[in-house]
Design an enzyme around this catalytic site. Structure first.
Site, PDB file in Angstrom:
ATOM      1  N   ARG B 147      -0.482  -7.652 -45.248  1.00 51.75           N
ATOM      2  CA  ARG B 147      -1.649  -7.022 -44.636  1.00 51.75           C
ATOM      3  C   ARG B 147      -2.980  -7.688 -44.973  1.00 51.75           C
ATOM      4  NH1 ARG B 147       2.312  -3.151 -44.850  1.00 51.75           N
ATOM      5  NH2 ARG B 147       2.550  -2.211 -42.818  1.00 51.75           N
ATOM      6  N   THR B 191       3.390  -5.410 -49.310  1.00 47.97           N
ATOM      7  CA  THR B 191       2.785  -5.894 -48.068  1.00 47.97           C
ATOM      8  C   THR B 191       1.278  -5.658 -48.092  1.00 47.97           C
ATOM      9  OG1 THR B 191       3.079  -3.724 -47.049  1.00 47.97           O
ATOM     10  CG2 THR B 191       4.856  -5.317 -46.713  1.00 47.97           C
ATOM     11  N   SER B 206       5.331  -0.995 -51.453  1.00 44.67           N
ATOM     12  CA  SER B 206       6.140  -0.497 -50.342  1.00 44.67           C
ATOM     13  C   SER B 206       7.529  -0.168 -50.883  1.00 44.67           C
ATOM     14  CB  SER B 206       6.286  -1.572 -49.266  1.00 44.67           C
ATOM     15  OG  SER B 206       5.030  -2.051 -48.846  1.00 44.67           O
ATOM     16  N   GLY B 207       8.312   0.584 -50.114  1.00 43.15           N
ATOM     17  CA  GLY B 207       9.712   0.752 -50.488  1.00 43.15           C
ATOM     18  C   GLY B 207      10.263   2.162 -50.456  1.00 43.15           C
ATOM     19  N   GLU B 209      11.543   3.942 -48.238  1.00 43.71           N
ATOM     20  CA  GLU B 209      12.730   4.212 -47.409  1.00 43.71           C
ATOM     21  C   GLU B 209      13.981   4.023 -48.251  1.00 43.71           C
ATOM     22  OE1 GLU B 209       9.836   3.162 -45.804  1.00 43.71           O
ATOM     23  OE2 GLU B 209      10.093   5.246 -45.218  1.00 43.71           O
ATOM     24  N   ASN B 278       5.560   8.652 -48.000  1.00 45.03           N
ATOM     25  CA  ASN B 278       6.564   9.717 -47.909  1.00 45.03           C
ATOM     26  C   ASN B 278       7.450   9.818 -49.152  1.00 45.03           C
ATOM     27  OD1 ASN B 278       7.561   7.104 -46.439  1.00 45.03           O
ATOM     28  ND2 ASN B 278       9.395   8.101 -47.196  1.00 45.03           N
ATOM     29  N   ASP B 321       9.024  12.074 -42.267  1.00 46.45           N
ATOM     30  CA  ASP B 321       8.534  10.721 -42.562  1.00 46.45           C
ATOM     31  C   ASP B 321       7.115  10.544 -42.031  1.00 46.45           C
ATOM     32  OD1 ASP B 321       8.374   8.107 -43.473  1.00 46.45           O
ATOM     33  OD2 ASP B 321       9.434   7.268 -41.756  1.00 46.45           O
ATOM     34  N   ASP B 323       4.438  10.298 -43.978  1.00 46.13           N
ATOM     35  CA  ASP B 323       3.901   9.159 -44.718  1.00 46.13           C
ATOM     36  C   ASP B 323       2.364   9.118 -44.715  1.00 46.13           C
ATOM     37  OD1 ASP B 323       3.613   6.636 -45.906  1.00 46.13           O
ATOM     38  OD2 ASP B 323       5.341   5.837 -44.857  1.00 46.13           O
ATOM     39  N   ARG B 344      -0.266  10.084 -39.840  1.00 42.49           N
ATOM     40  CA  ARG B 344       0.881  10.014 -38.949  1.00 42.49           C
ATOM     41  C   ARG B 344       1.329  11.405 -38.541  1.00 42.49           C
ATOM     42  NH1 ARG B 344       4.473   5.425 -41.815  1.00 42.49           N
ATOM     43  NH2 ARG B 344       6.143   6.703 -40.982  1.00 42.49           N
TER      44      ARG B 344
END
Lengths: 118, 575
Positions: B147, B191, B206-207, B209, B278, B321, B323, B344
C-alpha cells in the site's frame, strides 16, 4: 559394449523421466467429489472462485489456459506453484493423490461446460 | 505561499553543483540528479501545506488525501494528458499510494518492489526488489500487494509480504536496515504503508483470515529496533480479555484483529489513531461470543508507548467480515475535533477524537444488518442477518467489502465534503466450522453467495452527514480518492478508467483508460511549478466478491486483465 549398455541405461532412464505425467485416476464420482471438496478446503476457491470459474486466479474450467493444459502442467503448477505470481505450490499441504483428485474434478468441470445445454 | 517557495529552492539539482565543479568532474555526474534534502518532523507536521509534495500515504497526518493544488481544476481538466507511464514489470494488486519529495517519487508495487523515479519525467533513479518466499501467495488472503512507502530523514521505508520492514537510502536505494517483525508462515504478513511519527516507523499487520493474533509495531527509524508493540487482542488479565466468550480459552491467541491500513496522528492531542480488522474465524462467531475487543475498532494510542487511551468499536462480535480496519480522517467539524471513518459495515462515522464518543453514523450504501444505534453509538443488530451453522442469513447488506471497502476516501476541508468510493452489493451467508491450523485459512464459512450489485461514488456534507451527490457505475469504485484545491475529485474503476469529477456536483469532467483495473490511490504534486496527477493501475486483490456464489457481485469482472503501470498526467501545453 559395457559403455554402450550403460549409455542405453542412461537413455532408458531419461526417456522414462521425459514421459509425460498423466492422471492415474479415472473420473469416478468419488474422485470428482473429493477433488471439489479439496479445492474448497485447500483455499483454491479464494483465488480461483466458486467452481473454479475464475477470480484473481484464472478460470480453470474454460478453454483459455496460460500454459497448455496437459495433466503434467496442471499437476506441476498445483504441486510447485508459479514463481513470481500469487500461485503457490501446495506440495506440503496436500498429497500427490489429492492433487490428482482436484485435477479430476477440474477436468470434469471442463467437460460439463462443453456439454450442449439441454 | 512561503512554504511553496521554500520547497522550490530545496529542489536543488546536482547539475548545478556539477556546473561549478571542475570540467573534468562534471560529465561524470548524471545530469539533474536530485539533492535529497532530509525529511524532517517539521515537514511531516506541516505536510498539508507542502503543496508540491505528497509526504505520506494519506498525504498529511490527518489522512485527508486532499491536495490544495489548483492549477489543474474544473475549467481545464479536459486538457489532462499523460506525461509518462512507468511499468512496474509485475502483475497483481497495485494497491499503492506514491510518495513525492522534492521532485522524486517513491512508489511501491506488488511482489515487494520499490522504485525511485524522477517525478517529472518518469526516469528511473533506482529500483529495489526484496526476494519473496516462493509460496507467499497462499499465505495472503488478498494478493501479494503493497500500500505504499514512508519517508523520514534520508530514508524511505516499506513493508514486505513476508513481514520485513526495510529502510533504504533515499538517494541510492541501498539497504540501511531490514528487520523481520512477524512470522509469515503463520500468515503474519504485511501490505501496510508505514507512518512515521516522532521518529518512529509505525506499521500494522495483515492476516486475520488465518488464525493468528496481530498487532501494531513502532520501530526506531534509525535502527529498526522495536520501540513498542500493541497487540490488538488483549491477553489474560488485560482489559477486554473477557470479551471473547468462555467456550474457547485459546481464542485470544488466534483472534485476528489485523492493522493493515495506515493510521492518522493528531500532534495537538499527541494521539495516534489506528484501526483494527475482523476477528477470526471471519463468519463463524459461535466460539467467540462477546464483543471481541479490540477487533473492528479504532484505537487511540499514545505514540510513545502504544498504550490504548480509548477506543470506539464499529462492529462488536463481527460475523460478517466487516473488518473495521479502514482509515480515520481527522477533521474539525462544527467546532468539534472528530475522526471520519467509512466502514465496510456500510456506515460513515463521525467520532469525537478527544474521547471516542459517538457523534453520528450515516448509511453510505444500503444497510440492514443493523437497524440503528443506541445513544452511546452501539449498533442495534437485526438477528435475521446473523449467519449461524443452521441459519443462512439472506440478502445481508452490505456484503463484507462494504459499503466502503479498504480503498481510502478523501476529505476536502474547504468544501467540507467527504468523497467515499463505494458499492451496493449484498450477500447470502451460511456460517460453517473450519479447522484452526496456523498458516491455513479459517474463514468459518459454509456458503456465501454474493448478489449482483453496482458501484457508486458518494459525497457527503461532513457538517450534516447528508449525501450531496452519488455517481453510479457498473462496478464498485476500487481506487482510493483524491480531492484537490481545483475543485476536483479523482477516482478509478475496475474497468481501468481514471476519472475526474466536479466536487460540487459529481459531474464527470474527464476520463482516461489506463489498461487494467485500478486498486491504487491517486496523488497530486508539482515539480518546478507544473502540477501532476499520478495513479497506479493494475488489477488484483481479493476479487472473490466479483464472481463468487451464484453469479457474484460484479460477474462482468471475471478474468479482468492484470498489469502494473503507473500513469502520470499533466495539462496539455499548446506551444
Amino acid at each position: 559394449m559395457k559403455r554402450l549398455l550403460s549409455l542405453a541405461l542412461v537413455l532408458g532412464i531419461t526417456t522414462a523421466y521425459a514421459e509425460e505425467l498423466t492422471n492415474p485416476l479415472t473420473p469416478e464420482p468419488e474422485h470428482i467429489a473429493a477433488g471439489k471438496k479439496l479445492y474448497n478446503s485447500t483455499g483454491c476457491i479464494a483465488c480461483h472462485g466458486n467452481n473454479a470459474r475464475g477470480a484473481v486466479g484464472p478460470d480453470l474450467t474454460d478453454d483459455e489456459w496460460l500454459r497448455k493444459p496437459t495433466d503434467q502442467m496442471i499437476f506441476n503448477t498445483i504441486r510447485n506453484g508459479r514463481s513470481g505470481t500469487a500461485m503457490s505450490g501446495f506440495a506440503g499441504d496436500i498429497t500427490d493423490e489429492q492433487i490428482w483428485q482436484i485435477i479430476t474434478w477440474i477436468k470434469d468441470e471442463n467437460r460439463k461446460r462443453k456439454e450442449p445445454k439441454k | 505561499m512561503k512554504a511553496v517557495q521554500k520547497l522550490h529552492s530545496r529542489r536543488l539539482w546536482l547539475a548545478v553543483a556539477g556546473a561549478v565543479g571542475t570540467g573534468l568532474l562534471a560529465p561524470t555526474i548524471a545530469l539533474a540528479d536530485p539533492v535529497h534534502t532530509p525529511v524532517t518532523d517539521e515537514m511531516l507536521l506541516n505536510a498539508s501545506r507542502e503543496s508540491s509534495n505528497w509526504l505520506m500515504a494519506g498525504r498529511d497526518y490527518a489522512g485527508t488525501r486532499y491536495s490544495p493544488l489548483a492549477k489543474i481544476n474544473t475549467r481545464n481538466v479536459k486538457r489532462l494528458v499523460p506525461a509518462y507511464s512507468f511499468s512496474f514489470g509485475v502483475q497483481d494488486a497495485q494497491n499503492t499510494t506514491p510518495i513525492v519529495v522534492d521532485g522524486v517519487m517513491y512508489v511501491t508495487s506488488s511482489h515487494a518492489k520499490i522504485f525511485a523515479i524522477d517525478a517529472a519525467t518518469g526516469k528511473q533513479l533506482w529500483a529495489f526488489s526484496h526476494p519473496l518466499p516462493e509460496n507467499i501467495g497462499k499465505l495472503m488472503c488478498c494478493d501479494v500487494g503493497n500500500r505504499g512507502a514512508a519517508v523520514y530523514g534520508d530514508k524511505v521505508y516499506f513493508a514486505t509480504p513476508d513481514s520485513h520492514v526495510i529502510a533504504l537510502d533515499r538517494a541510492t536505494g541501498a539497504k540501511v536496515w531490514d528487520v523481520v517483525v512477524g512470522d509469515y508462515t503463520k500468515a503474519q504478513t504485511m501490505t501496510v504503508a508505514p507512518l512515521v511519527v516522532k521518529g518512529k516507523v509505525v506499521v500494522g499487520m495483515s492476516g486475520a483470515e488465518y488464525p493468528t493474533r496481530l498487532w501494531i509495531d513502532a520501530l526506531d527509524s534509525e535502527t529498526g529496533a522495536q520501540v513498542w508493540r500493541r497487540y490488538t487482542i488483549p491477553g489474560p488479565g488485560e482489559p477486554g480479555f473477557d470479551t471473547w466468550g468462555d467456550t474457547d480459552p485459546e481464542i485470544w491467541k488466534y483472534g485476528g484483529g489485523s492493522t493493515w491500513i495506515t493510521g492518522s496522528y493528531d500532534p495537538q492531542l499527541d494521539t495516534l489513531y489506528w484501526s483494527t480488522g475482523n476477528p477470526n474465524p471471519d463468519w463463524d462467531g459461535a466460539g467467540r461470543k462477546g464483543d471481541n475487543l479490540y477487533t473492528n475498532s479504532t484505537l487511540a494510542l499514545n505514540p510513545d508507548n502504544g498504550e490504548i487511551k480509548f477506543h470506539y468499536q464499529y462492529t462488536p462480535w463481527d460475523v460478517w467480515d466487516f473488518d473495521g480496519v479502514n482509515e480515520t480522517i481527522l477533521a474539525n467539524i462544527n467546532g468539534r475535533k472528530v475522526w471520519l471513518h467509512g466502514d465496510r459495515n456500510g456506515f460513515l462515522y463521525n467520532i469525537d477524537r478527544t474521547d471516542g464518543s459517538f457523534v453520528w453514523a450515516k448509511e453510505i450504501s444500503k444497510v440492514n444488518w443493523a437497524t440503528g444505534f443506541t445513544p452511546e453509538g452501539r449498533p442495534i443488530i437485526d438477528e435475521s442477518k446473523v449467519p449461524t451453522y443452521e441459519h443462512k442469513a439472506m440478502n445481508v447488506c452490505p456484503a463484507s467489502e462494504g459499503g466502503k471497502w479498504w480503498n481510502p476516501m478523501s476529505y476536502h476541508p474547504v468544501a467540507k465534503t467527504v468523497v467515499v468510493p463505494s458499492r451496493e452489493i449484498c450477500v447470502d451467508i451460511l456460517a460453517g466450522k473450519s479447522d484452526r491450523v496456523e498458516g491455513k485459512y479459517n474463514l468459518g464459512i459454509a456458503e456465501a453467495d454474493w448478489i449482483k450489485g453496482h458501484g457508486q461514488l458518494v459525497a457527503f456534507d461532513a457538517t450534516t452527514g447528508e449525501k450531496t451527490w452519488t455517481v453510479q457505475a457498473p462496478s464498485p469504485f476500487t481506487s482510493g480518492v483524491l480531492t484537490t484545491g481545483g475543485g476536483l475529485v479523482f477516482a478509478g474503476t475496475p474497468e481501468g478508467e481514471f476519472k475526474a469529477f466536479d466536487i460540487k456536483t459529481g459531474e464527470e469532467l474527464w476520463s482516461f483508460q489506463t489498461g487494467s483495473g485500478i486498486v491504487g490511490s491517486p496523488i497530486a504534486y508539482t515539480v518546478d511549478g507544473t502540477q501532476y496527477v499520478a495513479i497506479p493501475s493494475g488489477w488484483g486483490g481479493w476479487t472473490g466478491w466479483a464472481t463468487w456464489g451464484g453469479k457474484g457481485g460484479s460477474p462482468h469482472l471475471k478474468d479482468n486483465r492484470k498489469g502494473g503501470t503507473l500513469f502520470v498526467f499533466k495539462l496539455f501545453d499548446v506551444k
